[in-house]
Design a protein around this motif. Sequence first.
Motif, PDB file in Angstrom:
ATOM      1  N   LEU A   1      37.711  38.630  27.824  1.00  0.00           N
ATOM      2  CA  LEU A   1      37.443  37.411  28.612  1.00  0.00           C
ATOM      3  C   LEU A   1      35.912  37.380  29.017  1.00  0.00           C
ATOM      4  O   LEU A   1      35.421  38.081  29.387  1.00  0.00           O
ATOM      5  N   LEU A   2      35.518  36.227  28.717  1.00  0.00           N
ATOM      6  CA  LEU A   2      34.164  36.052  28.745  1.00  0.00           C
ATOM      7  C   LEU A   2      34.048  34.842  30.067  1.00  0.00           C
ATOM      8  O   LEU A   2      34.666  33.839  29.967  1.00  0.00           O
ATOM      9  N   LEU A   3      33.364  35.374  30.935  1.00  0.00           N
ATOM     10  CA  LEU A   3      33.144  34.536  32.348  1.00  0.00           C
ATOM     11  C   LEU A   3      31.627  34.258  32.345  1.00  0.00           C
ATOM     12  O   LEU A   3      30.758  35.191  32.579  1.00  0.00           O
ATOM     13  N   ASP A   4      31.435  32.933  32.334  1.00  0.00           N
ATOM     14  CA  ASP A   4      29.930  32.451  32.474  1.00  0.00           C
ATOM     15  C   ASP A   4      29.588  32.024  34.041  1.00  0.00           C
ATOM     16  O   ASP A   4      30.069  30.931  34.304  1.00  0.00           O
ATOM     17  N   GLU A   5      28.966  32.973  34.824  1.00  0.00           N
ATOM     18  CA  GLU A   5      28.803  32.588  36.209  1.00  0.00           C
ATOM     19  C   GLU A   5      30.107  32.186  36.819  1.00  0.00           C
ATOM     20  O   GLU A   5      30.341  31.331  37.735  1.00  0.00           O
ATOM     21  N   PRO A   6      31.045  32.958  36.922  1.00  0.00           N
ATOM     22  CA  PRO A   6      32.524  32.722  37.515  1.00  0.00           C
ATOM     23  C   PRO A   6      32.418  32.604  38.983  1.00  0.00           C
ATOM     24  O   PRO A   6      33.419  32.320  39.623  1.00  0.00           O
ATOM     25  N   ILE A   7      31.358  33.107  39.877  1.00  0.00           N
ATOM     26  CA  ILE A   7      31.354  33.019  41.315  1.00  0.00           C
ATOM     27  C   ILE A   7      30.139  32.216  41.702  1.00  0.00           C
ATOM     28  O   ILE A   7      30.018  32.185  42.985  1.00  0.00           O
ATOM     29  N   SER A   8      29.538  31.360  41.064  1.00  0.00           N
ATOM     30  CA  SER A   8      28.495  30.642  41.394  1.00  0.00           C
ATOM     31  C   SER A   8      28.763  29.627  42.566  1.00  0.00           C
ATOM     32  O   SER A   8      27.752  29.399  43.319  1.00  0.00           O
ATOM     33  N   ALA A   9      29.887  29.166  42.635  1.00  0.00           N
ATOM     34  CA  ALA A   9      30.224  28.100  43.586  1.00  0.00           C
ATOM     35  C   ALA A   9      31.051  28.434  44.701  1.00  0.00           C
ATOM     36  O   ALA A   9      31.388  27.647  45.215  1.00  0.00           O
ATOM     37  N   LEU A  10      31.181  29.787  44.705  1.00  0.00           N
ATOM     38  CA  LEU A  10      32.248  30.369  45.600  1.00  0.00           C
ATOM     39  C   LEU A  10      31.581  31.018  46.740  1.00  0.00           C
ATOM     40  O   LEU A  10      30.394  31.367  46.705  1.00  0.00           O
ATOM     41  N   ASP A  11      32.479  30.963  48.032  1.00  0.00           N
ATOM     42  CA  ASP A  11      31.590  31.615  49.276  1.00  0.00           C
ATOM     43  C   ASP A  11      32.035  33.145  48.856  1.00  0.00           C
ATOM     44  O   ASP A  11      32.603  33.558  48.083  1.00  0.00           O
ATOM     45  N   LEU A  12      31.173  33.836  49.997  1.00  0.00           N
ATOM     46  CA  LEU A  12      31.420  35.414  49.936  1.00  0.00           C
ATOM     47  C   LEU A  12      32.654  35.820  49.740  1.00  0.00           C
ATOM     48  O   LEU A  12      33.057  36.867  49.011  1.00  0.00           O
ATOM     49  N   HIS A  13      33.582  35.382  50.636  1.00  0.00           N
ATOM     50  CA  HIS A  13      35.018  35.914  50.514  1.00  0.00           C
ATOM     51  C   HIS A  13      35.708  35.508  49.083  1.00  0.00           C
ATOM     52  O   HIS A  13      36.298  36.553  48.758  1.00  0.00           O
ATOM     53  N   HIS A  14      35.467  34.471  48.552  1.00  0.00           N
ATOM     54  CA  HIS A  14      36.037  34.106  47.285  1.00  0.00           C
ATOM     55  C   HIS A  14      35.309  34.794  46.206  1.00  0.00           C
ATOM     56  O   HIS A  14      36.119  35.251  45.177  1.00  0.00           O
ATOM     57  N   GLN A  15      34.273  35.104  46.322  1.00  0.00           N
ATOM     58  CA  GLN A  15      33.476  35.953  45.345  1.00  0.00           C
ATOM     59  C   GLN A  15      34.090  37.154  45.150  1.00  0.00           C
ATOM     60  O   GLN A  15      34.194  37.855  44.021  1.00  0.00           O
ATOM     61  N   LEU A  16      34.344  37.881  46.297  1.00  0.00           N
ATOM     62  CA  LEU A  16      34.885  39.243  46.370  1.00  0.00           C
ATOM     63  C   LEU A  16      36.157  39.184  45.759  1.00  0.00           C
ATOM     64  O   LEU A  16      36.879  40.201  45.336  1.00  0.00           O
ATOM     65  N   ARG A  17      37.218  38.171  46.062  1.00  0.00           N
ATOM     66  CA  ARG A  17      38.560  38.191  45.855  1.00  0.00           C
ATOM     67  C   ARG A  17      38.589  37.934  44.259  1.00  0.00           C
ATOM     68  O   ARG A  17      39.078  38.647  43.449  1.00  0.00           O
ATOM     69  N   VAL A  18      37.561  37.071  43.721  1.00  0.00           N
ATOM     70  CA  VAL A  18      37.439  36.996  42.036  1.00  0.00           C
ATOM     71  C   VAL A  18      37.025  38.321  41.493  1.00  0.00           C
ATOM     72  O   VAL A  18      37.639  38.626  40.550  1.00  0.00           O
ATOM     73  N   MET A  19      36.177  38.822  41.864  1.00  0.00           N
ATOM     74  CA  MET A  19      35.531  40.205  41.258  1.00  0.00           C
ATOM     75  C   MET A  19      36.916  41.212  41.415  1.00  0.00           C
ATOM     76  O   MET A  19      36.870  42.009  40.278  1.00  0.00           O
ATOM     77  N   ARG A  20      37.400  41.389  42.516  1.00  0.00           N
ATOM     78  CA  ARG A  20      38.568  42.361  42.490  1.00  0.00           C
ATOM     79  C   ARG A  20      39.587  42.053  41.516  1.00  0.00           C
ATOM     80  O   ARG A  20      40.202  42.779  40.849  1.00  0.00           O
ATOM     81  N   LEU A  21      40.109  40.686  41.492  1.00  0.00           N
ATOM     82  CA  LEU A  21      41.015  40.299  40.491  1.00  0.00           C
ATOM     83  C   LEU A  21      40.885  40.538  39.020  1.00  0.00           C
ATOM     84  O   LEU A  21      41.388  41.288  38.288  1.00  0.00           O
ATOM     85  N   VAL A  22      39.647  40.132  38.624  1.00  0.00           N
ATOM     86  CA  VAL A  22      39.150  40.355  37.245  1.00  0.00           C
ATOM     87  C   VAL A  22      39.153  42.264  37.178  1.00  0.00           C
ATOM     88  O   VAL A  22      39.456  42.349  35.872  1.00  0.00           O
ATOM     89  N   HIS A  23      38.729  42.645  37.959  1.00  0.00           N
ATOM     90  CA  HIS A  23      38.685  43.969  37.981  1.00  0.00           C
ATOM     91  C   HIS A  23      40.122  44.708  37.842  1.00  0.00           C
ATOM     92  O   HIS A  23      40.172  45.567  36.848  1.00  0.00           O
ATOM     93  N   GLU A  24      40.973  44.107  38.463  1.00  0.00           N
ATOM     94  CA  GLU A  24      42.373  44.781  38.432  1.00  0.00           C
ATOM     95  C   GLU A  24      43.301  44.408  37.036  1.00  0.00           C
ATOM     96  O   GLU A  24      43.980  45.071  36.767  1.00  0.00           O
ATOM     97  N   LEU A  25      43.048  42.950  36.803  1.00  0.00           N
ATOM     98  CA  LEU A  25      43.583  42.585  35.505  1.00  0.00           C
ATOM     99  C   LEU A  25      42.829  43.298  34.431  1.00  0.00           C
ATOM    100  O   LEU A  25      43.951  43.692  33.402  1.00  0.00           O
ATOM    101  N   ALA A  26      41.903  43.586  34.384  1.00  0.00           N
ATOM    102  CA  ALA A  26      41.091  44.410  33.355  1.00  0.00           C
ATOM    103  C   ALA A  26      41.906  45.688  33.104  1.00  0.00           C
ATOM    104  O   ALA A  26      42.539  46.005  31.855  1.00  0.00           O
ATOM    105  N   ARG A  27      42.022  46.510  34.109  1.00  0.00           N
ATOM    106  CA  ARG A  27      42.589  47.489  34.259  1.00  0.00           C
ATOM    107  C   ARG A  27      44.283  47.450  33.715  1.00  0.00           C
ATOM    108  O   ARG A  27      44.700  48.326  32.932  1.00  0.00           O
ATOM    109  N   GLU A  28      44.828  46.629  34.450  1.00  0.00           N
ATOM    110  CA  GLU A  28      46.431  46.259  34.279  1.00  0.00           C
ATOM    111  C   GLU A  28      46.717  46.094  32.763  1.00  0.00           C
ATOM    112  O   GLU A  28      47.715  46.627  32.266  1.00  0.00           O
ATOM    113  N   ARG A  29      46.152  44.928  32.244  1.00  0.00           N
ATOM    114  CA  ARG A  29      46.179  44.548  30.969  1.00  0.00           C
ATOM    115  C   ARG A  29      45.467  45.036  29.696  1.00  0.00           C
ATOM    116  O   ARG A  29      45.824  44.901  28.515  1.00  0.00           O
TER     117      ARG A  29
END
Length: 278
Positions: free
Chosen positions: A173-201
């Motif tokens: 999965l290649l993500l080019d600036e995936p959090i550039s338009a997000l507020d701090l709350h959603h930035q952390l949610r996205v980073m946590r989700l990508v981290h979790e799914l990388a581990r799970e899958r």
Amino acid sequence: MTAVAAPIERDAALKVRGLATGYRGRPIIAGVDLPEFRPGEVHSLLGPNAAGKSTLMRALAGLQPATGSVRLGAQELIGLSLAEHAKRVTYMPQTLPQGVALSVLESVLGALRASSTGDPARDTHAASEQRAVAILERVGILHLALEGLDRLSGGQRQLVALAQSLVREPRVLLLDEPISALDLHHQLRVMRLVHELARERGMIAIMVLHDLQIAARWSDGIVMLAQGAIVATGTPVQAITAETLARVYGVQARVEHCSRGSLQIMVDDVLHAESAAA
């Protein structure tokens, strides 16, 4: 000549050697070797504007002509057809195309159909809709399922693009600036989700980021680029140092550990050009 596609390996590492690419005969990335990216890991590409990060990502995605070797397990990706390449690697650009007259759910279903496995049971409309709804819920935008893409904010569109990428369940999965338009709350949610799914899958996730603090917290590995060349690689502690920040960004900075062990990056000043070059 188009390369022959081998069966997709589930636990394959990504190895990049001698990768070179550019535009209109002008080299941007010149023969770089990257560290081995292993399944379940999250890596971040860091560097200033025009360092070559997005160009490198597009080359890894098969969207940019390149020479050298990009090998996923036993499969050489350079030379594969775009369709075969996309079965293994999914690329999320910085923004979604404008003027798309689809609902959020329809756009995610479209991304899922584009990555059809050929498994009749898995590719039924009911099964596909269930997978699409599940990923929208996990990304946190299920409430937007019936909204039109053209009515969303920039941050919401970025989350939809993430859902479109994740629903395809790629090996890379290649993500080019995936959090550039997000507020701090959603930035952390996205980073946590990508981290979790990388581990799970067992998925390899590679991201372009500008926030050094977030990259240091959520990345297994860092690749630091400047002017199309690799300046530093390794764990966050190894790659993000006062010396590399001076060389890459031209800033005087301190890199310390907080009470929880996380890296803290404090920028004190801008260096003069001759100091940064040294």
